[in-house]
Design an enzyme around this catalytic site. Structure first.
Site, PDB file in Angstrom:
ATOM      1  N   CYS A  60      38.519  41.927  31.747  1.00  0.00           N
ATOM      2  CA  CYS A  60      38.058  41.090  32.934  1.00  0.00           C
ATOM      3  C   CYS A  60      37.379  40.047  32.647  1.00  0.00           C
ATOM      4  CB  CYS A  60      37.598  41.781  33.979  1.00  0.00           C
ATOM      5  SG  CYS A  60      35.934  42.963  33.304  1.00  0.00           S
ATOM      6  N   HIS A  61      36.729  39.726  31.252  1.00  0.00           N
ATOM      7  CA  HIS A  61      35.858  38.673  31.018  1.00  0.00           C
ATOM      8  C   HIS A  61      36.714  37.543  30.912  1.00  0.00           C
ATOM      9  CE1 HIS A  61      36.843  40.513  27.241  1.00  0.00           C
ATOM     10  NE2 HIS A  61      37.005  39.282  26.822  1.00  0.00           N
ATOM     11  N   GLU A  94      35.512  35.339  21.010  1.00  0.00           N
ATOM     12  CA  GLU A  94      37.276  35.289  20.890  1.00  0.00           C
ATOM     13  C   GLU A  94      37.656  33.691  20.361  1.00  0.00           C
ATOM     14  OE1 GLU A  94      39.095  37.137  24.241  1.00  0.00           O
ATOM     15  OE2 GLU A  94      37.863  39.037  24.223  1.00  0.00           O
ATOM     16  N   ASN A 134      36.846  46.719  37.876  1.00  0.00           N
ATOM     17  CA  ASN A 134      37.278  47.385  36.664  1.00  0.00           C
ATOM     18  C   ASN A 134      36.399  47.953  36.037  1.00  0.00           C
ATOM     19  OD1 ASN A 134      38.467  47.722  34.124  1.00  0.00           O
ATOM     20  ND2 ASN A 134      37.826  45.725  33.469  1.00  0.00           N
ATOM     21  N   TYR A 169      41.499  33.223  38.571  1.00  0.00           N
ATOM     22  CA  TYR A 169      41.717  34.358  39.434  1.00  0.00           C
ATOM     23  C   TYR A 169      43.296  33.962  40.254  1.00  0.00           C
ATOM     24  CZ  TYR A 169      37.341  36.504  38.811  1.00  0.00           C
ATOM     25  OH  TYR A 169      36.061  37.027  38.060  1.00  0.00           O
TER      26      TYR A 169
END
Length: 174
Positions: free
Chosen positions: A143-144, A170, A135, A112
């Site tokens: 946003c993850h 991912e 979001n 952040y």
């Protein structure tokens, strides 16, 4: 408003391996891809409908069909980026933050604090975190991929287990 009537946000559920998402389109753009179990579901829905002066109608759209296909490809690790038109419904500041989220590469993360610096507001970490939390287009606006200090998993509309699952998906593809 069109002809004295509210316009519509076409919505449909999408069943992901991590839980149900609600997909929504408005004016041929994706405006919603959010977890059905989101804690503040009503608040986000109300904000979206008020901002777009539209009401939800359960109906398929071309955008939702494409979004569903791209999500299928994402969850089977065949897709690492998205190419669907997005419609951000929020403040100018939120739109800047959300736009920057789309620049975080697949399989990578940002804190952040780093995100606050990138958007030119290094002393506004809390405001940036609030924008991230607002979001409405999860996964497409990733946003993850935003973590707390020390790479700690913090806050996610789909829950921390879902955030972890998406990051693991991912990481294993890279």
């Amino acid at each position: 408003m069109r002809n004295g009537h509210k316009s519509i946000i076409q919505i449909r559920r999408y069943h992901s391996p991590c839980g149900d998402l609600i997909l929504g389109s408005h004016d041929n753009k994706l405006c919603l891809c959010d977890w059905a179990t989101r804690k503040n579901r009503n608040k986000l829905d109300k904000r979206l409908q008020q901002t777009l002066q539209a009401e939800y109608v359960a109906r398929e759209s071309d955008v939702i069909v494409v979004a569903s296909r791209q999500l299928d490809e994402y969850f089977t690790t065949k897709r690492t980026s998205f190419d669907i038109p997005l419609l951000f419904a929020g403040s100018d500041f939120q739109k800047v933050v959300w736009s920057q989220l789309t620049q975080i590469p697949y399989g990578e993360t940002l804190s952040y604090g780093e995100l606050a610096t990138v958007v030119g507001r290094p002393k506004s970490v809390r405001a940036v975190a609030n924008a991230v939390g607002a979001n409405a287009i999860s996964i497409f606006v990733p946003c993850h991929r935003v973590l707390g200090g020390g790479n700690k998993l913090t806050g996610y509309a789909g829950g921390l287990a879902t955030k972890s699952a998406l990051l693991n998906l991912e990481r294993h593809k890279k």
